[in-house]
Write an enzyme that holds these catalytic residues in place. Structure first.
Site, short mmCIF file in Angstrom:
data_model
loop_
_atom_site.label_atom_id
_atom_site.label_comp_id
_atom_site.label_asym_id
_atom_site.label_seq_id
_atom_site.Cartn_x
_atom_site.Cartn_y
_atom_site.Cartn_z
CB CYS A 48 -0.92 -0.01 1.21
SG CYS A 48 0.01 0.10 2.77
NE ARG A 98 11.72 -0.53 2.16
CZ ARG A 98 11.92 -1.00 0.93
NH1 ARG A 98 11.26 -2.05 0.51
NH2 ARG A 98 12.77 -0.42 0.11
S1 SF4 Z 1 13.87 -0.54 -6.04
FE1 SF4 Z 1 13.16 -0.24 -4.00
S2 SF4 Z 1 12.50 1.77 -3.89
FE2 SF4 Z 1 12.65 1.27 -6.00
S3 SF4 Z 1 10.68 0.62 -6.53
FE3 SF4 Z 1 11.82 -1.13 -5.92
S4 SF4 Z 1 11.40 -1.43 -3.84
FE4 SF4 Z 1 10.83 0.62 -4.40
#
Ligand code: SF4
Ligand code: SF4
Lengths: 548, 460
Positions: free
Chosen positions: A60, A94
């Protein structure tokens, strides 16, 4: 190697993927499943709603805003306004690494802050509790900044997080409090949250500190979140090359770096999807051009460094960059030469994120592997087809309600770093100034491009193509591995990394070699399940050891 | 220091939760629904919740966790999510073909006021539910209770919506599993089998979230309580609810609907809680306890007696979920250890009362708090004021453990950085042995690490 010859006809594959869907769903999905042609890039339907009931990879808006963009800055206290879950799940999951200069410097990344909204807050409003929470955070930590993130119920009950933030900011005087309306239902994926975050960081942080920094070649690194230490590796390379990094957006960053970032002379963008808005806004307001780079892959890193040197148009820098490449490359080459015979000719599929599915193809190319299918989780058409299509993208109801900031040149700080003519000259030289040509022009003809891949489609693709490796995220990891195919997580890197720069490339080569050649994939069948097993019939062994 | 901003001084907080010792309802509902065979959990809300819940469960189990979402956008939040849920039900049955869809709500759909009962009925009336298939639901607003409440609500939904009483009693006992691991559920079934008692265990995530590698992904794995089993619970002679917070509500619902009498016990973690479980099951089942179980018990007591010196007086801080903390605390007291600080984010007076009963006689000075304000930040502050020898809790505890240099045992949910919980039980006497081994290893490793050279022991 005739890459496409031994693969199935992609149009047949597409039919197979949508066959089981109800008619309306099939029609919609067909527009997101595209057979690539790098010469005449076809249109991909992207950034549209996922059909309810489809098992999607997507998350989301809140995840994109708090989790992706704001999360990595270590000295902001990020308070999630809502029930407990939203904050809990985004708590350190993350892998944004950060390194403080001293043991006492502020670092709130290991903390989880929430207003833990209760029923009475939903019924009678939660603003009072929010302000109380902000006050308590201020009293406990005296942070430089407090950011407030709205989760789904907040918008519905009408809490005004911006007003509450403003009130508290004015009350404290020495703490920058600001809010984000990043409720999970906004937009169709994390992508909306990226945009909302860009707006907030631009409004509330960038440009607050005009102190000039020493350095001849000053730049910001946008769209790099320091997963697994990626930003550390890029910092190392920049330093060696004599580049001065003012701020990254936002891996391993601090509030002061972000506030000072408009003093840089170039923005390089790694993840286009999550941060391109910032590049555009800083260009308009301060006159800083942006340039798409990628430090994923050794060759790409070298190329990106050369582009940066070209941008600054300085011979000393060019020489330094070449020296860095000359020093780094042999180490990379030694490793890849050894690994290449074991990976060459293998195939990969990448379905992840909004830029990684593109960037990581370079690493697979370096490994001699072919990407047979790829797609993003939450990208837009420009990430597939290139920014040239931007004017033709239709603004639908879901994108309409995400604010587009009206940005004007700053009366005092606007200072175009390059003249129009200089920019044109750079573009002539092949630099992607304020531009990005997308993923598809790099992929082979007849490879498959699928946006917002569903679980069902992923199983089908694996059955049909039997790739040697599949790249996606945690939700897909064990599903795919249960099918006997190794899955490389490209959000969390399976807790490894870094994968950027030269050292990162080496890490990635080794990890992929280990994964695709792991003996465990050959151990799945028990000996008695293999052909030729006796299956319960006695083999009728005879005694062979006889005592005399 | 990882948690360098945690100060020693405790100040009362009314607005801010820091480092929660709980999470939200739907993840519990999703977990419970995975314990039904052929069931696809469905999250009625925006995509983020479902993505987060699946991710967290996946990290905890390192297994596929399948669930769908209503994918709300702004429109749905304004006009209600009925259209989304109806589409979802149709899509799910045609693409993923489950026997059951178990819908749970989220904060968003609860705030909007979507009525799951009405919408699922409409789905049925509109012909979106194929013959023989089921859609069940549970309301799980996260601004009430915790993940444990969500688990309880879904288990209650399962009991209420499946149970039928035919009027003919069956010679079987229901065991309602409180929140426990697949390994625990497997162990409960084994114990019942050893005892020779015919049971229906629900939910049952064994053979679902500990599935073998076969080279094929089974979308609906072998395990899980089946529909015929669930329908039969209304005819069972008796129900044992394991866990007053996570299992009892379902037992009450079942008694109301089908008049199956019930008894609530703690989750059988540790010696005495397992004793009570075995006693209850043998009494209700009318069987005597076989020697093998008595011997299992004996082995656990033997180890405790042999190693008693290492447990004695050791100070422990623990955090987690009520139905686990109660028997664990009791077990620590049985081991002659000292629970010093206990925190659970899950609210409820029932838990508080039970804890007080256990602690008042045996360790009245223990710091104990649950509900709002009972978070890991508070626990950490308590630990700074009154240090401990051991910390027990979910993976998030490792930051405190490292900062305070305290041995740490992973226990509870979620465990994101180690395996084992899905395979080796904490319940029963064998689970007790596992806990005892873990505690001893943690404490003795520490003693070895810190011993002066001349005091380094070979035999311990
Ligand atoms: S590389 Fe990381 S920041 Fe970029 S879209 Fe993918 S998940 Fe998001
Ligand atoms: S919105 Fe509610 S249900 Fe969703 S993750 Fe947040 S707390 Fe949980």
């Amino acid at each position: 190697m005739g890459t496409n010859t031994h693969f199935p006809d992609p149009s047949v594959v597409r039919e197979e993927l949508i066959q089981k869907y109800p008619a309306k769903v099939a029609k919609k999905r067909a527009k997101s499943i595209i057979i690539n042609d790098p010469q005449i890039i076809p249109e991909v339907q992207a950034n549209v709603r996922t059909v309810p009931g489809i098992i999607t990879q997507r998350g989301c808006s809140y995840a994109g805003c708090k989790g992706v963009v704001l999360g990595p800055t270590r000295d902001i206290v990020n308070i999630v306004h809502g029930p407990i879950g939203c904050s809990f799940y985004a708590w350190m999951t993350r892998r944004n690494q950060t390194r403080t200069e001293s043991l006492t410097d502020a670092n709130y990344i290991p903390y989880c802050f929430s207003t833990d909204m209760q029923e009475e807050n939903v019924v009678f409003g939660g603003e009072k509790k929010l302000k109380q929470a902000i006050q308590e955070a201020y009293d406990l930590f005296h942070p430089k900044s407090i950011a407030i993130f709205s989760t789904c119920p907040v918008g519905l009950i009408g809490d005004d997080v911006h007003a509450a933030s403003k009130e508290m900011r004015e009350k404290f005087g020495d703490c920058n409090v600001f809010g984000f309306s990043c409720e999970g239902y906004r937009g169709v994926s994390q992508s909306a949250g990226h945009h909302i975050a860009n707006n907030g960081v631009f409004k509330h942080m960038v440009g607050r500190d005009n102190t000039p920094t020493e350095g001849k070649f000053k730049l910001n690194l946008l769209g790099e979140y320091n997963i697994g230490g990626d930003a550390f590796e890029i910092e190392r390379i920049f330093e060696k090359a004599g580049l001065t990094l003012i701020s990254s957006f936002s891996g391993n960053s601090t509030i002061s770096q972000l506030e000072n970032s408009h003093m840089a002379d170039l923005n390089v963008i790694q993840c286009h999807r999550s941060i391109n808005y910032m590049g555009d806004m800083m260009e308009t307001k301060y006159g800083i051009p942006w340039m798409k780079v990628s430090f994923v892959g050794a060759e790409s890193s070298a190329k990106s460094l050369r582009k940066i040197a070209e941008y600054f148009d300085d011979d000393e820098l060019r020489a330094q960059v070449e020296a860095v490449i000359a020093e780094e490359m042999p180490k990379v080459k030694a490793v890849i030469d050894e690994i290449l015979p074991r990976t060459t000719g293998k195939t990969a599929m990448l379905f992840v994120g909004g830029s990684r599915a593109h960037h990581y193809q370079d690493l697979f190319t370096e490994l001699g592997m072919t990407t047979v299918a790829a797609g993003y989780e939450f990208a837009h058409r420009d990430d597939y087809e290139g920014r040239d299509v931007l004017p033709t993208i239709k603004i639908d109801a879901d994108s309409k309600n995400i604010e587009e900031l009206k940005v004007l040149p700053d009366p005092e700080l606007y200072n175009p770093r390059k003249t129009e003519a200089e920019l044109e000259a750079l573009k002539e030289k092949g630099l992607e100034i304020n531009g990005y040509s997308g993923m598809m022009q790099q992929m082979t003809k007849k490879s498959l491009v699928v946006d917002d891949l569903s679980h069902y489609e992923s199983e089908k693709l694996i059955e049909i193509y039997k790739p040697d490796i599949f790249c996606a995220g945690i939700k897909e990891k064990y599903v795919v591995q249960k099918m006997g195919v190794p899955l490389k997580q490209l959000h969390s890197y399976d807790y490894g990394g870094p994968y950027t720069g030269f050292e990162g490339a080496v890490n990635f080569y080794k990890d992929i070699d280990r994964m695709v050649n792991n003996p465990v994939w050959k151990l799945i069948k028990a000996p008695w399940q293999k052909t030729g097993a006796t299956n319960g019939k006695s083999k009728g062994l005879e005694a062979t050891y006889v005592t005399q | 220091m990882l948690l360098r901003h945690t100060s020693k001084e405790v100040k009362v907080r009314e607005g801010l939760t820091i480092n929660p010792a709980k999470t939200c309802q739907p993840i519990g509902a999703m977990y419970a629904a995975l314990g039904i065979h052929g069931c696809l959990p469905h999250s009625h809300g925006s995509q983020g919740c479902c993505s987060y819940h699946r991710s967290t469960l996946t990290r905890h189990y390192k297994e596929p966790v399948m669930a769908a979402t209503s994918s709300f956008t702004e429109g749905a939040s304004v006009f209600g999510g009925q259209a989304n849920l109806l589409t979802a039900i149709e899509t799910i049955f045609s693409v993923y073909d489950p026997d059951i869809i178990a819908v749970h709500s989220t904060c968003l759909s609860e705030t909007i006021g979507d009525d799951l009962q009405q919408i699922t009925r409409k789905a049925k009336d509109d012909g979106k539910v194929p013959e023989g298939k089921r859609v069940i639901f549970a309301s799980t607003p996260s601004f009430i209770g915790s993940h444990v409440t969500g688990y309880a609500n879904m288990v209650t939904g399962i009991a209420e919506q499946f149970a039928v009483s035919t009027g003919v009693k069956k010679n079987q006992i229901n065991i309602i599993a409180g929140w426990m691991e697949p390994s625990d559920m497997r162990e409960i079934k084994r114990l019942a089998k050893e005892l020779g008692v015919n049971i229906v265990l629900f939910p049952d995530t064994s053979d679902v979230l500990d599935a073998p590698q076969t080279g094929k992904h089974e979308f609906y794995p072998k395990g899980g309580t089946t529909i015929p089993e669930l329908e039969s619970i209304g005819d069972s002679r008796h129900t044992l609810a394991l866990g007053s917070i996570s299992a009892e509500p379902a037992a009450i619902a079942l008694e109301k609907k089908c008049k199956v009498p019930f008894e609530t016990l703690e989750v059988p973690i540790g010696l005495t809680a397992t004793d009570r479980f075995i006693m209850a099951l043998s009494e209700i089942g009318g069987v005597s306890v076989p020697d093998e179980i008595t011997a299992e018990r004996g082995r656990l007591v033997d180890v405790i007696a042999d190693m008693e010196q290492y447990f004695y007086g050791k100070r422990v801080a623990l955090f987690g979920d009520p139905d686990q903390l109660v028997p664990l605390t009791e077990f620590l007291l049985d081991l002659n250890m000292k629970p010093v600080h206990i925190v659970s984010g899950t609210p409820g007076q029932r838990f508080e009362k039970t804890m007080r009963e256990i602690l008042d006689t045996r360790s009245p000075e223990t710091n104990f708090k649950n509900g709002i304000g009972a978070d890991m930040f508070l626990l950490h502050q308590w630990m700074k004021n009154e240090p401990v020898d051991l910390l027990i809790g979910n993976t998030y505890g490792k930051y405190m453990a490292r900062d305070e240099d305290v041995p740490f045992i992973r226990f509870g949910f979620p465990i994101l950085d180690r395996i084992g919980h899905s395979y080796f039980p904490n319940v029963g006497y064998s689970g007790g042995l596992r806990l005892v081994e873990k505690i001893l290893t943690a404490l003795l490793d520490r003693q070895d690490r810190d011993a002066l050279e001349e005091k380094f022991e070979l035999v311990m």
